[in-house]
Write a protein that holds these residues in place. Structure first.
Motif, short mmCIF file in Angstrom:
data_model
loop_
_atom_site.label_atom_id
_atom_site.label_comp_id
_atom_site.label_asym_id
_atom_site.label_seq_id
_atom_site.Cartn_x
_atom_site.Cartn_y
_atom_site.Cartn_z
N SER A 156 -10.48 1.44 -10.29
CA SER A 156 -11.34 1.85 -9.02
C SER A 156 -10.63 2.86 -8.57
O SER A 156 -9.70 2.70 -7.63
CB SER A 156 -11.47 0.74 -7.99
N ALA A 157 -11.09 4.32 -8.75
CA ALA A 157 -10.56 5.47 -8.13
C ALA A 157 -11.52 6.20 -7.43
O ALA A 157 -12.58 6.37 -8.13
CB ALA A 157 -9.46 5.91 -9.19
N THR A 158 -11.28 6.89 -6.24
CA THR A 158 -12.11 7.90 -5.78
C THR A 158 -11.51 9.11 -5.78
O THR A 158 -10.30 9.05 -4.67
CB THR A 158 -12.67 7.38 -4.41
N VAL A 159 -11.33 10.05 -6.63
CA VAL A 159 -10.51 11.04 -6.52
C VAL A 159 -11.45 12.26 -6.18
O VAL A 159 -12.38 12.99 -7.01
CB VAL A 159 -9.84 11.38 -8.07
N ALA A 160 -11.07 13.30 -5.35
CA ALA A 160 -11.65 14.57 -4.97
C ALA A 160 -11.98 15.41 -6.30
O ALA A 160 -11.03 15.73 -7.08
CB ALA A 160 -11.03 15.32 -3.85
N ASP A 184 -3.50 5.69 -1.03
CA ASP A 184 -4.22 6.69 -0.43
C ASP A 184 -3.53 7.98 -0.48
O ASP A 184 -2.62 8.03 0.39
CB ASP A 184 -4.57 6.25 1.00
N LEU A 185 -4.07 9.09 -0.97
CA LEU A 185 -3.42 10.12 -0.83
C LEU A 185 -4.13 11.34 -0.03
O LEU A 185 -5.53 11.38 -0.11
CB LEU A 185 -3.32 10.77 -2.31
N ALA A 188 -7.13 -0.21 -5.57
CA ALA A 188 -7.93 0.90 -5.35
C ALA A 188 -7.06 2.17 -5.21
O ALA A 188 -6.04 2.16 -4.56
CB ALA A 188 -8.90 0.71 -4.27
N VAL A 189 -7.72 3.27 -5.50
CA VAL A 189 -7.22 4.61 -5.27
C VAL A 189 -7.97 5.39 -4.58
O VAL A 189 -9.15 5.66 -4.79
CB VAL A 189 -6.61 5.50 -6.64
N ASN A 190 -7.37 6.20 -3.59
CA ASN A 190 -8.41 7.09 -2.90
C ASN A 190 -7.53 8.27 -2.83
O ASN A 190 -6.62 8.43 -2.23
CB ASN A 190 -8.78 6.76 -1.45
N ALA A 191 -8.07 9.64 -3.14
CA ALA A 191 -7.42 11.02 -3.22
C ALA A 191 -8.20 11.92 -2.56
O ALA A 191 -9.17 12.15 -3.26
CB ALA A 191 -6.94 11.40 -4.60
N ALA A 192 -7.91 12.31 -1.16
CA ALA A 192 -8.82 13.13 -0.52
C ALA A 192 -8.17 14.63 -0.50
O ALA A 192 -6.86 14.54 -0.48
CB ALA A 192 -9.24 12.86 0.67
N TYR A 193 -8.80 15.68 -0.48
CA TYR A 193 -8.10 17.13 -0.42
C TYR A 193 -8.65 17.91 0.70
O TYR A 193 -9.88 17.97 0.82
CB TYR A 193 -8.47 17.92 -1.49
N PHE A 194 -7.97 18.52 1.38
CA PHE A 194 -8.26 19.40 2.43
C PHE A 194 -7.49 20.75 2.21
O PHE A 194 -6.33 20.86 2.02
CB PHE A 194 -7.85 18.84 3.88
N SER A 195 -8.16 21.98 2.34
CA SER A 195 -7.72 23.17 2.00
C SER A 195 -8.03 24.10 3.23
O SER A 195 -8.97 23.61 3.72
CB SER A 195 -8.35 23.83 0.52
N GLY A 196 -7.14 24.92 3.16
CA GLY A 196 -7.44 25.92 4.34
C GLY A 196 -7.27 25.57 6.01
O GLY A 196 -7.87 25.95 6.66
N ILE A 197 -6.64 24.45 6.00
CA ILE A 197 -6.33 23.82 7.38
C ILE A 197 -5.72 24.86 8.14
O ILE A 197 -4.52 25.18 7.79
CB ILE A 197 -6.02 22.54 7.09
N LYS A 238 0.94 -1.21 -0.09
CA LYS A 238 0.04 0.18 -0.04
C LYS A 238 0.84 1.20 -0.07
O LYS A 238 1.74 1.44 0.55
CB LYS A 238 -0.87 -0.14 1.18
N VAL A 239 0.30 2.42 -0.71
CA VAL A 239 0.92 3.56 -0.71
C VAL A 239 0.27 4.53 0.07
O VAL A 239 -0.90 4.98 -0.68
CB VAL A 239 1.50 3.86 -2.18
N TYR A 240 0.60 4.98 1.06
CA TYR A 240 0.26 6.20 1.59
C TYR A 240 0.85 7.55 1.52
O TYR A 240 2.25 7.72 1.55
CB TYR A 240 -0.06 5.86 3.18
N PHE A 241 0.14 8.86 1.06
CA PHE A 241 0.82 9.98 1.12
C PHE A 241 0.15 11.00 1.99
O PHE A 241 -1.17 11.01 1.77
CB PHE A 241 0.91 10.40 -0.36
N LEU A 242 0.96 11.78 2.65
CA LEU A 242 0.16 12.67 3.63
C LEU A 242 0.75 14.28 3.35
O LEU A 242 2.11 14.24 3.71
CB LEU A 242 0.31 12.12 5.03
N GLY A 243 0.18 15.14 3.18
CA GLY A 243 0.77 16.46 2.91
C GLY A 243 0.71 16.99 1.61
O GLY A 243 -0.50 16.84 0.93
N SER A 244 1.65 17.58 1.11
CA SER A 244 1.66 18.16 -0.35
C SER A 244 3.00 17.96 -0.69
O SER A 244 4.12 18.04 -0.26
CB SER A 244 1.16 19.62 -0.32
N LEU A 245 2.99 17.94 -2.23
CA LEU A 245 4.28 17.69 -2.78
C LEU A 245 5.22 19.09 -2.98
O LEU A 245 6.36 19.20 -2.96
CB LEU A 245 4.16 17.30 -4.24
#
Lengths: 171, 288
Positions: free
Chosen positions: B254-258, B237-238, B279-288, B214-221
């Motif tokens: 199978s991708a769930t991308v914001a 999972d991003l 499966a791919v999951n990419a969630a995005y959080f702005s203005g945290i 599994k590949v997990y990424f947390l943050g921003s590039l």
């Protein structure tokens, strides 16, 4: 080279002391290099140690039970009462003799870096091969698919990389 | 009686637990090649600002610690005194090397910890864990199933592994990770927030590939960052944070991308994800 499936298949025979020496050594070497199998083997051999030993029932209880058995059993049963006891004793003694004496028995008899590296990589090669078969099947359905061909090339490269790491320990 | 016998008993027991401790030091060039072969135990390597190598070793009984060389090339290794010994030679080593040295470490089960290196580091492992902190040069770790942690690298990170998990924290250079069933956790700019004034540092560039890991990424590039991820059936999972969303392109069944990530400007960061059946999951959080 033994793998996790082999250990599963041979574990009962190993615990019962039915394996020949080379097979038993190969099993122990695999367990020595595989955390999961070491735990399984240890758990299998730990059980008898947890059982109470040398615990005799109180004399009065023992006598009462023997009296009731003597009074109730038929002549035919009288002749055979020792059979299950003998089987149980044989199993207990056999287990005690053949089980590893301690954790040190889990250490590979030949702590050979090349053997450890090969055994640790074994499952990964299996995964790579299984993935490759899936991609090949997909390619047969979609010949010339560039993404699938790229995936196949990646898997082959990963296999070579892993093989190279194992080979580094053979020198 | 016991009091009289106790010293004798202790003396008799001493050889059974005896360990050999020694310190060796020698001159070394700032970019010296240093090779360490430590099958078991622990080795700590630290970069320092001296043109010398110092090794503090505590070797297990029955193990010889040997080595030496020239200022340009130094080699230390553990060897069994008796070839009939069945255990891997073990020792605890603390090694100080010139910060710009080229260090090569080979181990079977030893724990390897390296910090403060700016030169080249090459670790070859079977099962031992490898921890590398604050490396500025080229870091290469090859491990069959040992866990790997590389924290705050600023140069090039190359990881090759099988089932061991890998974690790369706050990388600001180039990464190239290839694992089979091992999982990867990547974190970058996790301390970032919309109100932060802290410079997020250089962007992360690179590629990651796994088979089932599994590949997990947390943050921003980071602006201008790019990461390519390819997997056979591992989850990707991003969890992405930032004022501006990065672009996420997928070639996945199978991708769930914001929605915000699909047409976003790749200059804010660019993910390219490929998977055969994961499966791919990419969630995005702005203005945290």
């Amino acid at each position: 080279m033994m793998n996790c499936d082999d250990l599963d298949r041979l574990l009962a025979d190993y615990l019962a002391g039915r394996l020949d020496d080379p097979t038993a050594i190969a099993l122990e070497e695999h367990a020595g290099g595989c955390a999961g199998c070491a735990e399984r083997l240890e758990a299998s051999t730990r059980l008898p140690l947890a059982l109470p030993r040398d615990v005799a029932p109180p004399a009065a209880v023992r006598q009462a039970v023997l009296d009731r058995i003597t009074a109730s059993r038929s002549p035919a049963r009288q002749r055979r009462w020792w059979v299950p006891a003998a089987i149980a004793a044989t199993l207990v003694i056999g287990f005690a003799v053949t089980r590893p004496a301690s954790k040190s028995a889990m250490i590979p008899r030949s702590a050979n870096p090349a053997a450890i590296a090969a055994s640790r990589a074994d499952g990964e090669f299996t995964r790579l091969d299984a993935a490759r078969r899936e991609i090949e099947a997909a390619l047969r359905a979609s010949p010339g698919d560039a993404d699938l061909e790229a995936a196949l090339a990646r898997l082959d490269a990963q296999r070579r990389q892993l093989a190279n790491i194992v080979m580094e320990f053979e020198s | 009686m016991i009091r009289r016998l106790l010293p004798l008993m202790l003396l008799a027991a001493a050889p059974l637990t005896a360990q050999q401790r020694e310190v060796r030091a020698m001159r070394a060039a700032p970019d010296a090649a240093i090779r360490l072969w430590i099958p078991a135990g622990m080795v700590e390597v630290e970069g320092w600002d001296h043109d010398s190598v110092e090794v503090r070793a505590t070797a297990a009984k029955g193990v010889r610690f040997d080595g030496g060389g020239s200022p340009d090339a130094v080699k230390f290794a553990l060897e069994k005194l008796r070839t009939t010994d069945t255990l891997l030679p073990s020792a605890q080593l603390r090694v100080f090397v010139p910060r710009g040295a080229r260090v090569w470490i080979k181990s079977t089960t030893a724990a390897v910890e390296v910090r403060g290196m700016a030169g080249e580091l090459d670790v070859l492992q079977v099962t031992g864990r490898t921890v590398v902190r604050d490396a500025g040069g080229v870091v290469s770790v090859e491990s069959i199933d040992g866990a790997i942690l590389v924290a705050r690298p600023t140069g090039v990170v190359r990881i090759r592994g099988g089932s061991g998990s890998a974690r790369v924290e706050e990388a600001s250079g180039t990464i190239d990770v290839s694992l089979v069933s091992g999982n990867l956790l990547l974190t970058k700019n996790t301390r970032w927030s919309a109100s932060a004034t802290e410079d997020p540092g250089p962007p992360l560039q690179g590629r990651v590939e796994t088979v089932s890991g599994k590949v997990y990424f947390l943050g921003s590039l980071g602006a201008g960052g790019r990461l390519e991820v390819a997997t056979h059936d591992g989850l990707v999972d991003l969890q992405l944070v930032g004022v501006k969303p990065p672009r996420v392109e997928t070639a996945v069944a199978s991708a769930t991308v914001a929605p915000a990530l699909r047409g976003a400007d790749p200059r804010n960061g660019h993910f390219v994800l490929r998977s055969f059946k994961g499966a791919v999951n990419a969630a995005y959080f702005s203005g945290i």
